[in-house]
Design a protein around this motif. Structure first.
Motif, PDB file in Angstrom:
ATOM      1  N   UNK A  60       4.071   5.170   3.400  1.00 27.43           N
ATOM      2  CA  UNK A  60       4.597   6.146   2.439  1.00 27.43           C
ATOM      3  C   UNK A  60       3.873   6.158   1.098  1.00 27.43           C
ATOM      4  N   UNK A  61       3.325   5.022   0.677  1.00 30.08           N
ATOM      5  CA  UNK A  61       2.652   4.963  -0.625  1.00 30.08           C
ATOM      6  C   UNK A  61       1.716   3.769  -0.654  1.00 30.08           C
ATOM      7  N   UNK A  62       0.818   3.760  -1.651  1.00 34.04           N
ATOM      8  CA  UNK A  62      -0.076   2.616  -1.806  1.00 34.04           C
ATOM      9  C   UNK A  62       0.705   1.349  -2.135  1.00 34.04           C
ATOM     10  N   UNK A  63       1.755   1.493  -2.937  1.00 35.46           N
ATOM     11  CA  UNK A  63       2.563   0.326  -3.300  1.00 35.46           C
ATOM     12  C   UNK A  63       3.360  -0.195  -2.114  1.00 35.46           C
ATOM     13  N   UNK A  64       3.844   0.716  -1.251  1.00 35.28           N
ATOM     14  CA  UNK A  64       4.548   0.275  -0.037  1.00 35.28           C
ATOM     15  C   UNK A  64       3.621  -0.550   0.839  1.00 35.28           C
ATOM     16  N   UNK A  65       2.337  -0.180   0.873  1.00 30.96           N
ATOM     17  CA  UNK A  65       1.352  -0.962   1.628  1.00 30.96           C
ATOM     18  C   UNK A  65       1.240  -2.367   1.043  1.00 30.96           C
ATOM     19  N   UNK A  66       1.153  -2.466  -0.294  1.00 33.89           N
ATOM     20  CA  UNK A  66       1.072  -3.770  -0.928  1.00 33.89           C
ATOM     21  C   UNK A  66       2.294  -4.628  -0.653  1.00 33.89           C
ATOM     22  N   UNK A  67       3.466  -3.990  -0.675  1.00 31.18           N
ATOM     23  CA  UNK A  67       4.709  -4.723  -0.404  1.00 31.18           C
ATOM     24  C   UNK A  67       4.706  -5.283   1.015  1.00 31.18           C
ATOM     25  N   UNK A  68       4.247  -4.479   1.980  1.00 34.11           N
ATOM     26  CA  UNK A  68       4.208  -4.951   3.370  1.00 34.11           C
ATOM     27  C   UNK A  68       3.256  -6.124   3.536  1.00 34.11           C
ATOM     28  N   UNK A  69       2.108  -6.068   2.856  1.00 33.16           N
ATOM     29  CA  UNK A  69       1.160  -7.177   2.931  1.00 33.16           C
ATOM     30  C   UNK A  69       1.793  -8.443   2.354  1.00 33.16           C
ATOM     31  N   UNK A  70       2.439  -8.301   1.203  1.00 32.46           N
ATOM     32  CA  UNK A  70       3.070  -9.445   0.552  1.00 32.46           C
ATOM     33  C   UNK A  70       4.206 -10.018   1.390  1.00 32.46           C
ATOM     34  N   UNK A  71       4.805  -9.168   2.235  1.00 33.30           N
ATOM     35  CA  UNK A  71       5.936  -9.615   3.058  1.00 33.30           C
ATOM     36  C   UNK A  71       5.495 -10.419   4.266  1.00 33.30           C
ATOM     37  N   UNK A  72       4.184 -10.534   4.478  1.00 33.50           N
ATOM     38  CA  UNK A  72       3.730 -11.463   5.506  1.00 33.50           C
ATOM     39  C   UNK A  72       2.958 -10.900   6.676  1.00 33.50           C
ATOM     40  N   UNK A  73       2.563  -9.631   6.634  1.00 32.18           N
ATOM     41  CA  UNK A  73       1.788  -9.065   7.738  1.00 32.18           C
ATOM     42  C   UNK A  73       0.440  -9.781   7.820  1.00 32.18           C
ATOM     43  N   UNK A  74       0.153 -10.421   8.956  1.00 33.77           N
ATOM     44  CA  UNK A  74      -1.058 -11.231   9.100  1.00 33.77           C
ATOM     45  C   UNK A  74      -2.274 -10.363   9.395  1.00 33.77           C
ATOM     46  N   UNK A  75      -3.410 -10.781   8.836  1.00 36.59           N
ATOM     47  CA  UNK A  75      -4.687 -10.093   9.048  1.00 36.59           C
ATOM     48  C   UNK A  75      -4.620  -8.621   8.622  1.00 36.59           C
ATOM     49  N   UNK A  76      -3.787  -8.366   7.629  1.00 40.14           N
ATOM     50  CA  UNK A  76      -3.632  -7.012   7.089  1.00 40.14           C
ATOM     51  C   UNK A  76      -4.186  -6.958   5.662  1.00 40.14           C
TER      52      UNK A  76
END
Length: 290
Positions: free
Chosen positions: A138-154
């Motif tokens: 949905x947004x660039x910040x949502x992408x950052x939040x998902x990465x910070x939440x633990x998505x591996x190799x992302x």
């Protein structure tokens, strides 16, 4: 340069495309610095526009056009067909994308970001990470939040503010494919501005009356040319009334207080099957609001 005084009534709120860390939030923080009020993030552009229509917020900030990828269609279509709102300000913001990862990431198999951001960086990503899957969120910040939440190799394409907010490592800066990358953001409200001084623009949408007549678009554009009124943008979008039928978005240099602009707009309205006024509004650059 237009005045930046009284941009937001006291104790009012502004909606923007969230979560925290988006370029829309950056615009809001800079533009309304020192003004009483609050900022409310929404999960989509459509949600921001609907919040303004419903009166949940006094104003909403949404992107409308990018220098590399063109118009943001959801913004144009919603303003034209689904709500009765006005553009009250425009801000042109340079966009600098960055590749963000969680500390310790060694391999990148997936890159997340808003679809427009991914498109603006696609040559860089294809060159540096040819095997990575590009996934729109949905947004660039949502992408950052998902990465910070633990998505591996992302990894995420996002702003430096998003990296700071979500504790991410900046793997690379300025990863956009073109150094001239910038985005037009508009501020929308339920009422048009009362007056506009300095650099102003007027936006209208119309459907040509004799669509099947040769030269009908030329006839409309001639109303501006004959009065020496400059159009900064012309864009067609489906009218939703039949295949091959279109409406035209016209961005006009100047305001309705200018006699030649008002005369041209009134002439176009008279020749249109359908016409919508999106308002006259001041135009700012990033330097104006810093």
């Amino acid at each position: 340069m237009a005045s930046l005084e009284n941009q937001l009534p006291a104790e009012k709120s502004v909606g923007y495309l969230g979560p925290r860390g988006t370029f829309s939030e950056e615009i809001a923080l800079n533009f309304y610095r020192g003004v009483d009020g609050k900022f409310i993030p929404y999960s989509s552009i459509d949600a921001v526009i609907r919040a303004v229509e419903a009166g949940e917020v006094a104003e909403g900030i949404v992107p409308v056009e990018n220098a590399l990828e063109g118009s943001v269609n959801i913004t144009l279509d919603t303003l034209a067909h689904e709500v009765d709102l006005y553009i009250v300000k425009e801000i042109i913001q340079p966009i600098r994308h960055n590749l963000l990862v969680k500390e310790g990431t060694k391999h990148i198999n997936v890159v997340l970001s808003h679809a427009q951001a991914l498109a603006q960086c696609r040559h860089y990503l294809n060159r540096q990470y040819p095997g990575a899957e590009l996934v729109a969120v949905d947004s660039t910040a949502a992408a950052g939040y998902q990465i910070a939440s633990g998505a591996k190799n992302h990894a995420a394409v996002g702003s430096l503010r998003a990296a700071e907010l979500y504790g991410l490592k900046v793997l690379a800066t300025d990863v956009q494919d073109n150094p001239n990358n910038s985005t037009r953001f508009i501020v929308i409200a339920k009422r048009p501005v009362d007056s506009c001084s300095g650099k102003c623009k007027t936006s209208v949408v119309c459907q040509i009356g004799d669509e099947d007549k040769p030269g009908s678009l030329y006839d409309i554009l001639g109303e501006f040319a004959s009065r020496k009124v400059n159009l900064t943008k012309i864009e067609s979008r489906p009218s939703r009334s039949g295949l091959g039928m279109y409406i035209f978005f016209l961005d006009i240099e100047g305001g309705m207080v200018d006699e030649n602009v008002a005369a041209a707009v009134n002439a176009v309205q008279a020749k249109s099957k359908w016409f919508k006024d999106l308002g006259t509004y001041p135009v700012y650059t990033a330097e104006d609001i810093r």
